[in-house]
Design a protein around this motif. Structure first.
Motif, PDB file in Angstrom:
ATOM      1  N   UNK A   1       0.823  -1.207   0.000  1.00 48.26           N
ATOM      2  CA  UNK A   1       0.000   0.000   0.000  1.00 48.26           C
ATOM      3  C   UNK A   1       0.853   1.252   0.000  1.00 48.26           C
ATOM      4  N   UNK A   2       1.946   1.182   0.734  1.00 45.63           N
ATOM      5  CA  UNK A   2       2.853   2.332   0.743  1.00 45.63           C
ATOM      6  C   UNK A   2       3.348   2.607  -0.676  1.00 45.63           C
ATOM      7  N   UNK A   3       3.765   1.535  -1.343  1.00 47.33           N
ATOM      8  CA  UNK A   3       4.253   1.688  -2.715  1.00 47.33           C
ATOM      9  C   UNK A   3       3.193   2.371  -3.578  1.00 47.33           C
ATOM     10  N   UNK A   4       1.983   1.853  -3.466  1.00 41.91           N
ATOM     11  CA  UNK A   4       0.919   2.412  -4.298  1.00 41.91           C
ATOM     12  C   UNK A   4       0.664   3.879  -3.969  1.00 41.91           C
ATOM     13  N   UNK A   5       0.550   4.145  -2.685  1.00 40.48           N
ATOM     14  CA  UNK A   5       0.149   5.486  -2.282  1.00 40.48           C
ATOM     15  C   UNK A   5       1.225   6.519  -2.624  1.00 40.48           C
ATOM     16  N   UNK A   6       2.470   6.178  -2.252  1.00 37.83           N
ATOM     17  CA  UNK A   6       3.542   7.143  -2.496  1.00 37.83           C
ATOM     18  C   UNK A   6       3.817   7.277  -3.994  1.00 37.83           C
ATOM     19  N   UNK A   7       3.726   6.145  -4.687  1.00 37.97           N
ATOM     20  CA  UNK A   7       3.950   6.181  -6.120  1.00 37.97           C
ATOM     21  C   UNK A   7       2.918   7.040  -6.824  1.00 37.97           C
TER      22      UNK A   7
ATOM     23  N   UNK B   1       9.838  10.699 -13.999  1.00 38.81           N
ATOM     24  CA  UNK B   1      10.625   9.474 -14.169  1.00 38.81           C
ATOM     25  C   UNK B   1      11.809   9.453 -13.206  1.00 38.81           C
ATOM     26  N   UNK B   2      12.464  10.592 -13.100  1.00 38.75           N
ATOM     27  CA  UNK B   2      13.607  10.648 -12.185  1.00 38.75           C
ATOM     28  C   UNK B   2      13.164  10.325 -10.766  1.00 38.75           C
TER      29      UNK B   2
ATOM     30  N   UNK C   1      12.013   3.887  -6.670  1.00 34.46           N
ATOM     31  CA  UNK C   1      12.248   2.456  -6.890  1.00 34.46           C
ATOM     32  C   UNK C   1      13.576   2.037  -6.250  1.00 34.46           C
ATOM     33  N   UNK C   2      14.583   2.870  -6.460  1.00 34.39           N
ATOM     34  CA  UNK C   2      15.900   2.542  -5.907  1.00 34.39           C
ATOM     35  C   UNK C   2      15.834   2.453  -4.391  1.00 34.39           C
ATOM     36  N   UNK C   3      15.070   3.381  -3.809  1.00 35.03           N
ATOM     37  CA  UNK C   3      14.946   3.390  -2.354  1.00 35.03           C
ATOM     38  C   UNK C   3      14.254   2.109  -1.870  1.00 35.03           C
ATOM     39  N   UNK C   4      13.163   1.759  -2.521  1.00 33.52           N
ATOM     40  CA  UNK C   4      12.452   0.547  -2.113  1.00 33.52           C
ATOM     41  C   UNK C   4      13.331  -0.689  -2.319  1.00 33.52           C
ATOM     42  N   UNK C   5      14.108  -0.670  -3.389  1.00 33.32           N
ATOM     43  CA  UNK C   5      15.018  -1.792  -3.629  1.00 33.32           C
ATOM     44  C   UNK C   5      16.026  -1.926  -2.508  1.00 33.32           C
ATOM     45  N   UNK C   6      16.531  -0.760  -2.079  1.00 30.06           N
ATOM     46  CA  UNK C   6      17.502  -0.790  -0.986  1.00 30.06           C
ATOM     47  C   UNK C   6      16.861  -1.382   0.268  1.00 30.06           C
ATOM     48  N   UNK C   7      15.631  -0.956   0.540  1.00 34.29           N
ATOM     49  CA  UNK C   7      14.948  -1.461   1.731  1.00 34.29           C
ATOM     50  C   UNK C   7      14.700  -2.955   1.596  1.00 34.29           C
ATOM     51  N   UNK C   8      14.301  -3.352   0.407  1.00 35.72           N
ATOM     52  CA  UNK C   8      14.055  -4.779   0.158  1.00 35.72           C
ATOM     53  C   UNK C   8      15.284  -5.609   0.488  1.00 35.72           C
ATOM     54  N   UNK C   9      16.421  -5.110   0.015  1.00 40.36           N
ATOM     55  CA  UNK C   9      17.649  -5.869   0.193  1.00 40.36           C
ATOM     56  C   UNK C   9      18.110  -5.831   1.650  1.00 40.36           C
ATOM     57  N   UNK C  10      18.041  -4.636   2.243  1.00 45.20           N
ATOM     58  CA  UNK C  10      18.607  -4.480   3.580  1.00 45.20           C
ATOM     59  C   UNK C  10      17.674  -4.972   4.671  1.00 45.20           C
ATOM     60  N   UNK C  11      16.367  -4.790   4.477  1.00 44.76           N
ATOM     61  CA  UNK C  11      15.448  -5.067   5.580  1.00 44.76           C
ATOM     62  C   UNK C  11      14.618  -6.316   5.387  1.00 44.76           C
TER      63      UNK C  11
ATOM     64  N   UNK D   1      10.818   0.420 -15.099  1.00 47.06           N
ATOM     65  CA  UNK D   1       9.582   1.199 -15.017  1.00 47.06           C
ATOM     66  C   UNK D   1       8.681   0.893 -16.213  1.00 47.06           C
ATOM     67  N   UNK D   2       9.336   0.815 -17.358  1.00 52.29           N
ATOM     68  CA  UNK D   2       8.600   0.573 -18.595  1.00 52.29           C
ATOM     69  C   UNK D   2       7.820  -0.735 -18.505  1.00 52.29           C
ATOM     70  N   UNK D   3       8.426  -1.716 -17.847  1.00 50.79           N
ATOM     71  CA  UNK D   3       7.800  -3.022 -17.697  1.00 50.79           C
ATOM     72  C   UNK D   3       6.420  -2.917 -17.042  1.00 50.79           C
ATOM     73  N   UNK D   4       6.262  -1.960 -16.139  1.00 51.90           N
ATOM     74  CA  UNK D   4       4.995  -1.849 -15.426  1.00 51.90           C
ATOM     75  C   UNK D   4       3.911  -1.185 -16.266  1.00 51.90           C
ATOM     76  N   UNK D   5       4.340  -0.521 -17.306  1.00 54.59           N
ATOM     77  CA  UNK D   5       3.392   0.269 -18.090  1.00 54.59           C
ATOM     78  C   UNK D   5       2.506  -0.647 -18.920  1.00 54.59           C
ATOM     79  N   UNK D   6       1.213  -0.395 -18.839  1.00 55.22           N
ATOM     80  CA  UNK D   6       0.317  -1.199 -19.663  1.00 55.22           C
ATOM     81  C   UNK D   6       0.165  -0.608 -21.057  1.00 55.22           C
ATOM     82  N   UNK D   7       0.124   0.712 -21.127  1.00 49.97           N
ATOM     83  CA  UNK D   7      -0.046   1.355 -22.430  1.00 49.97           C
ATOM     84  C   UNK D   7       1.295   1.474 -23.146  1.00 49.97           C
ATOM     85  N   UNK D   8       1.819   0.314 -23.561  1.00 49.76           N
ATOM     86  CA  UNK D   8       3.140   0.347 -24.181  1.00 49.76           C
ATOM     87  C   UNK D   8       3.096   1.045 -25.538  1.00 49.76           C
TER      88      UNK D   8
END
Lengths: 86, 778
Positions: B358-364, B378-379, B385-395, B455-462
């Motif tokens: 939910x955090x991902x969705x809301x903040x995103x 995009x930036x 994404x990088x931040x969440x990845x870091x948390x994923x790996x570290x926590x 990011x592009x991978x998540x896009x439905x309207x390719x």
């Protein structure tokens, strides 16, 4: 002030001379595009125009003519298909 | 055993009544050896056994009266010795005499009575001396009596006394009790009596355990300096075998109460990171404590479970709602790791998972939804994404469930906003690949491309991405603004891997077109058609197949004669090589390198064809004279929009080769333009065709509309294909299959499908039959 052109990089697009805005009656892809089996338009995937003036991608038409149900007729007007000789 | 006896050296004769008996018994001592001898003899020859056995029975006169008397007198001696032992006084008789007395009694078959007497004596001692005299009054006298200390004291005393008793009655213990199935040994009986009267029955057990628990309470708050007493108490509990039934349960209960209170007191007020740390240290503490006092492993396991339950499991919702978002915001990987570990241990990781998703969705969504932040979308998404990845790996130990939740979150929010994220991703890639973006090396470029591709991978309207990417790629290729061919190819390969060949086919076609043109122009230059010498114009033409490239509208433009000549000759050359084709010019994409002689120096200008044509007009105007907007318009035949942009870029941009009258940012009809005679710049080569690269709002709108149009065709195509195979199909089924088949292209609006079914009915591809069925018309 005097201005002279040194280099000019122009851009053009080419089209088949026949029926610029139309699409192939068989595959519904624009003539400027390719038939569904080809990758690049141009001389590899030319058009074919019948005596009845109906034009198709050559590959599309040839495929059509090999089928049983075609009976060698133009898919648009059901006349016998013969390539137009200009 | 005997050697352990303290030798008091008391003369036996002091006890007159017992002495003759004892002396008699001493004579029997040899008989104690007899069975041994008998056994030795047995070993060598069997038949002798019978004689010996009968002689043994003869040796003991079966006289009840004698033994009765003997028993009483011996017991008296033993009893008084016991009295002394139980009152911690020295024993008057010698241990050896007492020991022998016991042995003699046992030999005359008095074991049973002796044991009954001893047991009674021990029971009395505990029930009266310990309980009635000492412990009970202490319990009654005050609540604050240190029951642990009192009971442990008694215990220590009792174990010491028991040992002496055991030694004294050693023969009884070994010969009678050991072989009697219904009786416990002396030590065991002593323990059992202690257990029964002090721990289980009566009023001492409860206060004792309560007091013990308060010791633990003190220990938990680190106020207990000496843990020896606890250790002794635990040892006693083990020995008395009341660990599981009495101690374990009470201990868990008090632990639960303690941590319940601790959690309640802090959960609302303490910062969540501190709370998690508190829990972690509590777990460590309980585990250490279990080791220190050598608890059974079940207690350790259960205690730890209880702590987790009270501190975490029952507080999952509060912890998450109070702390989770802040922790992620602050990227507190340590606390999040605690959270992950603890939640997983209490099987509540699902709550954390949900919160993370939910955090991902809301903040995103915040990053995506704000049109004012489109430029940095995009930036910021990449950073997010990088931040969440870091948390994923570290926590979260790279937990698959969590990374899935994150991916789902991204796919969810990024598609909440129609088209724009796809567009922004395409533009981001354009910026990466565009020349002049030299601040990063190849490696950096590649990592960024990878990132953006995720990011592009998540896009439905390719398709939206494709449309914008194509448009940008066209500009890069045609205006020679691509940073590097390799990078372009890399990106293309990445896209191909991601979306398949059909997705990149057109893009590849674009590359091919530019390559073909390159070869074609090489042969043009060497041909007789080339007019480079006569006109001085080095003409290079990209001849493109329309199908691959974005659509550019026709524009009107009057070219100066020498340019026309060059163009004509190229066309002739082209037609001589390609038959059946014609050419249309896309002047809006043409650009030139121009040499210009300003009063203050010579410059080489790289500019758009429109700019060139306008600038060339001033060749025929005397210095200082000016042309009006209308004059330029007539001379070039450019439409207002293009002319305005062109003039603006020449007279109002950074590099002002023209001056405008009146001055201002905007170009209006009636404005006058003249060569800027004061023009100067440090650089020799100047680039002023940025205006060509920039996307206009109209262009943008056009791309969006084009995407929409293409989607319609695609939907129609899919519908027709379905109809063709099924002939008749129900409405619901048709919709379902259409969605199924267009899934990879992105989500479709139901109304879009309905609209296109309508269109196909109008075009006589299909017709309605009844209320909800369609029939295909061939």
């Amino acid at each position: 002030m005097k201005v002279t052109i040194d280099k000019w990089i122009g851009v053009s697009t080419w089209h088949w001379n026949h029926a610029q805005d139309e699409v192939c009656g068989i595959c519904r892809v624009a003539f400027d595009g390719t038939c569904p089996t080809c990758k690049y338009p141009g001389d590899d995937c030319p058009l074919i125009i019948g005596e009845c003036k109906h034009a198709f991608h050559m590959h599309c038409l040839l495929k059509w003519l090999t089928t049983e149900s075609s009976k060698g007729l133009c898919p648009m007007c059901r006349r016998r298909f013969k390539t137009a000789t200009e | 055993m005997l050697s352990n006896f303290p030798s008091r050296g008391l003369p036996l004769s002091q006890n007159t009544s017992s002495s003759p008996l004892l002396s008699k018994s001493s004579s029997r001592l040899s008989s104690a050896q007899r069975p041994k001898r008998q056994k030795q003899l047995l070993g060598s020859s069997g038949p002798r056994k019978l004689t010996l056995a009968s002689s043994t029975t003869d040796f003991f006169p079966n006289s009840d009266s004698l033994s009765e008397k003997y028993f009483n007198s011996t017991w008296l001696a033993l009893n008084s010795a016991l009295d002394n032992v139980f009152h911690d006084q020295p024993i008057s008789d010698s241990f050896e005499a007492l020991y022998r007395g016991v042995e003699n009694l046992c030999r005359v078959d008095k074991s049973r009575s002796l044991w009954e007497n001893l047991k009674m004596r021990m029971t009395n001692h505990i029930a009266f001396d310990f309980v009635k005299q000492s412990l009970e009054p202490a319990v009654k006298s005050s609540d604050s009596a240190d029951m642990v200390k009192l009971v442990v004291d008694k215990w220590l005393k009792w174990t010491a006394q028991l040992k002496i008793v055991q030694n004294m009655f050693f023969y009884l213990d070994r010969s009678y009790l050991l072989s009697s199935p219904n009786d416990l040994s002396i030590i065991e009986t002593g323990y059992s009596l202690f257990r029964k009267h002090i721990i289980i029955d009566g009023e001492i057990g409860e206060p004792f355990f309560a007091s013990l628990m308060s010791y633990f309470e003190l220990h938990r708050s680190h106020k207990l300096e000496d843990t020896k007493l606890i250790a002794l108490a635990i040892d006693m509990i083990f020995k008395l075998d009341v660990y599981l039934a009495n101690f374990h349960v009470r201990f868990l209960h008090s632990t639960r109460a303690h941590y319940h209170d601790l959690s309640e007191a802090n959960i609302e007020s303490m910062p969540i990171p501190d709370y998690l740390k508190l829990t972690m240290s509590a777990l460590d503490f309980e585990s250490d404590q279990a080791t220190t006092f050598s608890f059974q492993s079940t207690t350790r396991v259960d205690t730890v479970a209880v702590v987790k339950e009270e501190m975490i499991k029952s507080k999952v919702d509060i912890i998450i709602s109070r702390g989770f978002d802040d922790l992620v915001d602050a990227e507190d990987t340590q606390s999040l790791e605690y959270m992950y570990q603890l939640f997983t241990q209490v099987k509540e990781s699902k709550a954390l998972l949900t919160a993370f998703g939910e955090y991902t969705k809301r903040e995103g969504l915040k990053l995506v939804m704000d049109p004012a932040k489109d430029a940095i979308m995009v930036a910021s998404l990449l950073a997010f994404k990088a931040k969440l990845d870091r948390i994923l790996a570290a926590s979260f130990a790279k937990d698959d469930d969590f990374s899935n939740a994150m991916r789902e979150g991204f796919a969810d929010f990024i598609n909440k906003r129609q088209s724009v994220p796809a567009e922004m991703i395409a533009k981001y890639v354009d910026e990466l690949l565009r020349a002049g973006n030299k601040q990063m090396d190849d490696k950096e470029l590649e990592t960024r491309m990878w990132g953006v591709l995720i990011l592009f991978r998540f896009i439905e309207g390719k398709d939206v991405f494709e449309a914008f990417y194509k448009r940008d790629l066209a500009k890069r290729l045609l205006l020679n603004r691509s940073a590097s061919d390799d990078a372009e190819r890399n990106m293309l390969t990445l896209l191909k891997d991601e979306c398949g060949t059909s997705f990149t086919q057109k893009l590849e076609g674009m590359f091919r077109d530019t390559e073909i043109s390159r070869d074609f122009m090489a042969s043009f230059k060497n041909s007789k058609y080339s007019t480079a010498k006569e006109t001085g114009i080095d003409l290079y033409v990209n001849a493109l197949s329309q199908a691959f490239w974005p659509y550019y509208p026709d524009t009107t433009l009057v070219l100066p004669p020498e340019m026309n000549t060059a163009l004509e000759s190229f066309q002739q050359f082209y037609f001589s090589k390609q038959t059946g084709r014609k050419i249309s010019w896309r002047h809006v994409l043409g650009h030139c390198v121009v040499k210009a002689q300003f009063p203050k120096g010579k410059k080489e200008l790289s500019m758009s064809l429109f700019q060139t044509v306008v600038l060339l007009l001033f060749n025929d105007v005397d210095d200082g004279k000016s042309l009006t907007y209308e004059q330029i318009k007539t001379a070039t035949d450019l439409d207002d929009k293009n002319l305005t942009r062109t003039l603006q870029s020449l007279a109002c941009g950074k590099v002002r080769v023209l001056s405008k009258e009146p001055r201002g940012k905007n170009v209006n009809p009636g404005d006058k333009f003249a060569v800027n005679l004061k023009f100067e710049d440090k650089a020799y080569r100047l680039r002023i065709n940025q205006v060509q690269l920039k996307e206009t709002p109209e262009e943008n709108k056009e791309v969006h509309e084009m995407v929409k149009r293409d989607r319609e065709y695609e939907i129609q195509g899919v519908i027709v294909r379905i109809m063709k195979t099924k002939k008749t199909v129900k409405h619901v089924e048709l919709i379902r299959q259409t969605i199924e088949m267009t899934k990879e292209r992105g989500t479709l609006d139901l109304s879009d499908i309905k609209k296109n079914i309508e269109k196909l009915i109008n075009k006589d591809y299909m017709e309605r039959q009844g209320a909800d069925t369609y029939v295909y018309l061939s």
